[in-house]
Write a protein that holds these residues in place. Structure first.
Motif, mmCIF file in Angstrom:
data_model
loop_
_atom_site.group_PDB
_atom_site.id
_atom_site.type_symbol
_atom_site.label_atom_id
_atom_site.label_comp_id
_atom_site.label_asym_id
_atom_site.label_seq_id
_atom_site.Cartn_x
_atom_site.Cartn_y
_atom_site.Cartn_z
ATOM 1 N N ARG A 204 56.762 40.157 87.000
ATOM 2 C CA ARG A 204 57.825 39.587 87.889
ATOM 3 C C ARG A 204 57.907 40.346 89.180
ATOM 4 O O ARG A 204 57.625 41.572 89.149
ATOM 5 N N SER A 205 58.113 39.452 90.020
ATOM 6 C CA SER A 205 58.106 40.152 91.457
ATOM 7 C C SER A 205 59.434 40.970 91.603
ATOM 8 O O SER A 205 60.247 40.926 90.603
ATOM 9 N N GLU A 206 59.641 41.793 92.658
ATOM 10 C CA GLU A 206 61.013 42.303 92.909
ATOM 11 C C GLU A 206 62.123 41.464 93.142
ATOM 12 O O GLU A 206 63.360 41.887 93.080
ATOM 13 N N ALA A 207 61.816 40.215 93.491
ATOM 14 C CA ALA A 207 62.737 39.499 93.794
ATOM 15 C C ALA A 207 63.536 38.746 92.480
ATOM 16 O O ALA A 207 62.829 38.997 91.447
ATOM 17 N N PHE A 208 64.720 38.234 92.704
ATOM 18 C CA PHE A 208 65.239 37.601 91.630
ATOM 19 C C PHE A 208 64.933 36.056 91.769
ATOM 20 O O PHE A 208 65.550 35.244 92.344
ATOM 21 N N GLU A 209 64.051 35.613 90.847
ATOM 22 C CA GLU A 209 63.386 34.337 90.991
ATOM 23 C C GLU A 209 63.977 33.322 89.980
ATOM 24 O O GLU A 209 64.457 33.597 89.001
ATOM 25 N N VAL A 210 64.396 32.036 90.621
ATOM 26 C CA VAL A 210 65.216 31.126 90.126
ATOM 27 C C VAL A 210 64.222 29.874 90.025
ATOM 28 O O VAL A 210 63.809 29.564 91.181
ATOM 29 N N CYS A 211 63.984 29.154 88.963
ATOM 30 C CA CYS A 211 63.216 27.760 89.050
ATOM 31 C C CYS A 211 64.105 26.797 89.099
ATOM 32 O O CYS A 211 65.309 26.585 88.419
ATOM 33 N N VAL A 212 63.423 25.664 89.695
ATOM 34 C CA VAL A 212 64.158 24.189 89.645
ATOM 35 C C VAL A 212 62.861 23.248 89.273
ATOM 36 O O VAL A 212 61.895 23.467 89.964
ATOM 37 N N ILE A 213 63.114 22.614 88.020
ATOM 38 C CA ILE A 213 61.786 22.000 87.303
ATOM 39 C C ILE A 213 62.339 20.486 87.403
ATOM 40 O O ILE A 213 63.356 20.272 86.734
ATOM 41 N N GLY A 214 61.594 19.565 87.837
ATOM 42 C CA GLY A 214 61.783 18.267 87.568
ATOM 43 C C GLY A 214 61.260 17.454 88.923
ATOM 44 O O GLY A 214 61.483 18.092 90.065
ATOM 45 N N HIS A 215 61.055 16.244 88.795
ATOM 46 C CA HIS A 215 60.904 15.447 90.063
ATOM 47 C C HIS A 215 62.020 15.353 91.052
ATOM 48 O O HIS A 215 63.223 15.490 90.397
ATOM 49 N N LEU A 216 61.814 15.610 92.313
ATOM 50 C CA LEU A 216 62.797 15.775 93.368
ATOM 51 C C LEU A 216 63.312 14.147 93.691
ATOM 52 O O LEU A 216 62.617 13.306 94.072
ATOM 53 N N ARG A 217 64.603 13.786 93.213
ATOM 54 C CA ARG A 217 65.224 12.635 93.582
ATOM 55 C C ARG A 217 66.668 12.742 93.502
ATOM 56 O O ARG A 217 67.280 13.945 93.126
ATOM 57 N N LYS A 218 67.388 11.906 94.020
ATOM 58 C CA LYS A 218 68.700 11.896 94.096
ATOM 59 C C LYS A 218 69.578 12.173 92.854
ATOM 60 O O LYS A 218 70.490 13.095 92.830
ATOM 61 N N GLU A 219 69.072 11.755 91.757
ATOM 62 C CA GLU A 219 69.547 11.913 90.355
ATOM 63 C C GLU A 219 69.791 13.426 90.168
ATOM 64 O O GLU A 219 70.754 13.992 89.537
ATOM 65 N N LYS A 220 68.588 14.046 90.474
ATOM 66 C CA LYS A 220 68.538 15.534 90.273
ATOM 67 C C LYS A 220 69.287 16.549 90.932
ATOM 68 O O LYS A 220 69.509 17.442 90.781
ATOM 69 N N ASP A 221 69.466 15.795 92.079
ATOM 70 C CA ASP A 221 69.948 16.627 93.338
ATOM 71 C C ASP A 221 69.033 17.947 93.612
ATOM 72 O O ASP A 221 69.703 19.188 93.471
ATOM 73 N N SER A 222 68.102 17.731 93.714
ATOM 74 C CA SER A 222 67.044 18.761 93.526
ATOM 75 C C SER A 222 66.844 19.798 94.434
ATOM 76 O O SER A 222 66.146 20.903 94.231
ATOM 77 N N LEU A 223 67.455 19.757 95.662
ATOM 78 C CA LEU A 223 67.557 20.847 96.739
ATOM 79 C C LEU A 223 68.793 21.674 96.747
ATOM 80 O O LEU A 223 68.857 22.414 97.777
ATOM 81 N N ARG A 224 69.696 21.230 95.773
ATOM 82 C CA ARG A 224 71.022 21.979 95.848
ATOM 83 C C ARG A 224 70.885 23.491 95.527
ATOM 84 O O ARG A 224 71.694 24.465 96.328
ATOM 85 N N ALA A 225 69.999 24.155 94.667
ATOM 86 C CA ALA A 225 69.763 25.358 94.668
ATOM 87 C C ALA A 225 69.064 25.960 95.904
ATOM 88 O O ALA A 225 69.607 26.954 96.247
ATOM 89 N N ALA A 226 68.264 25.267 96.600
ATOM 90 C CA ALA A 226 67.624 25.892 97.798
ATOM 91 C C ALA A 226 68.923 25.970 98.913
ATOM 92 O O ALA A 226 68.915 26.999 99.707
#
Length: 323
Positions: free
Chosen positions: A137-159
């Protein structure tokens, strides 16, 4: 087994259909996965998605009134299409002998007359830990978001939440999935340009997804609605801590006492939770322990037994109707 997702698609419905077909084959059944149905004969019919499969379900029931039908309810069926398209969605539910719900709270969100048909099935994930070496792992605290980007997933909320973090934070959001349309593609491209804490990895295959999970310290599931996301099963089996939106589809998998919930769409609260997970090892450890404790719910063996139970119930109920 009918799914609206075509061969080669990495959509959840396709993955579910292919996994279920393999589990049923392991039990000795012959299974054909199709995207269109025109009245062909079979001994039992599985349909994924009440609204999208409505026409096929009506065709099947008209052609084969004595053959058992099992219907898997998706998140959009339960939390959108019941309201937007109530007649076809509920007609499919009425035609089914068994309804499969993918989390434990589905019964609270469908009409009461249908709850007696409901069987809860937890989607499974492989027993092995994700591929990759956590020590790399890098020195960064890495967080994943997995799934198609669409309204139901609110996919960019973590970003968006990551933008709120202080300069000293090392949180880096890694997003894997395909944009649903041009609108999501544009939003994704803007986020990539403007947010140094965000990286888009594209659409990953199963092995690369597992490697991503091994690389990360945390997963965010920010969905507005979920029928029971398989990525939750995968994270639990991998022991990967989760921050999840507080919706029935997540609570019905992670439990009411899970400590990693945040209000839907609330990026300020999510930013606080990200910062806490990054800076408070005891909090992160508790989340990891909680998902590890849930892992036995999501084994292939249990999922296969639930499919067999659904099939047996459907046969029994259809026979009862004939009698």
């Amino acid at each position: 087994m009918l799914t609206p997702a075509p061969p080669g698609s990495r959509a959840g419905n396709r993955a579910t259909a292919e996994r279920w077909s393999e589990l049923l084959r392991q039990s000795g059944h012959e299974v054909q996965v199709v995207t269109h149905y025109e009245g062909e004969a079979c001994d039992a019919f599985f349909a994924l998605h009440a609204w999208r499969s409505h026409d096929a379900i009506q065709t099947f029931r008209k052609c084969w009134p004595e053959t058992p039908l099992i219907l898997a309810l998706t998140g959009t069926d339960i939390y959108r299409h019941q309201t937007e398209y109530p007649l076809p969605t509920r007609a499919s539910m009425a035609a089914a002998d068994v309804l499969i719900g993918l989390h434990s709270l589905v019964g609270e969100d469908i009409p009461e007359p249908f709850t007696e048909k409901l069987l809860t099935l937890y989607q499974s994930a492989d027993a092995n830990s994700p591929e990759g070496d956590a020590t790399s792992r890098s020195e960064a605290f890495e967080v994943c978001v997995i799934g198609h980007l669409r309204k139901e997933k609110d996919s960019l909320r973590a970003a968006k939440a990551a933008r709120r973090l202080p300069d000293e934070s090392t949180v880096h959001v890694l997003c894997a999935g395909k944009p649903h349309d041009r609108h999501w593609q544009s939003m994704l491209e803007l986020e990539v340009r403007e947010n140094p804490r965000f990286e888009w990895l594209g659409e990953l295959d199963k092995a690369d997804t597992r490697a991503l999970m091994a690389r990360c310290q945390l997963m965010v599931i920010s969905s507005v609605m979920e029928g029971g996301a398989n990525v939750v099963s995968e994270a639990c089996r991998a022991g990967l801590a989760i921050l999840a939106s507080d919706i029935p589809g997540n609570r019905g998998l992670l439990g009411e006492d899970y400590e990693g919930y945040f209000p839907v769409g609330d990026e300020a609260s999510l930013a606080d939770a990200l910062r806490r997970a990054e800076t408070d090892p005891s909090f992160l450890k508790r989340l990891s322990s909680q998902v590890e404790a849930l892992a036995p719910l999501f084994t292939p063996e249990k999922e296969r037994r639930a499919l067999e139970q659904a099939l047996a119930l459907a046969i029994q109920r259809r026979a009862g109707l004939k009698g």
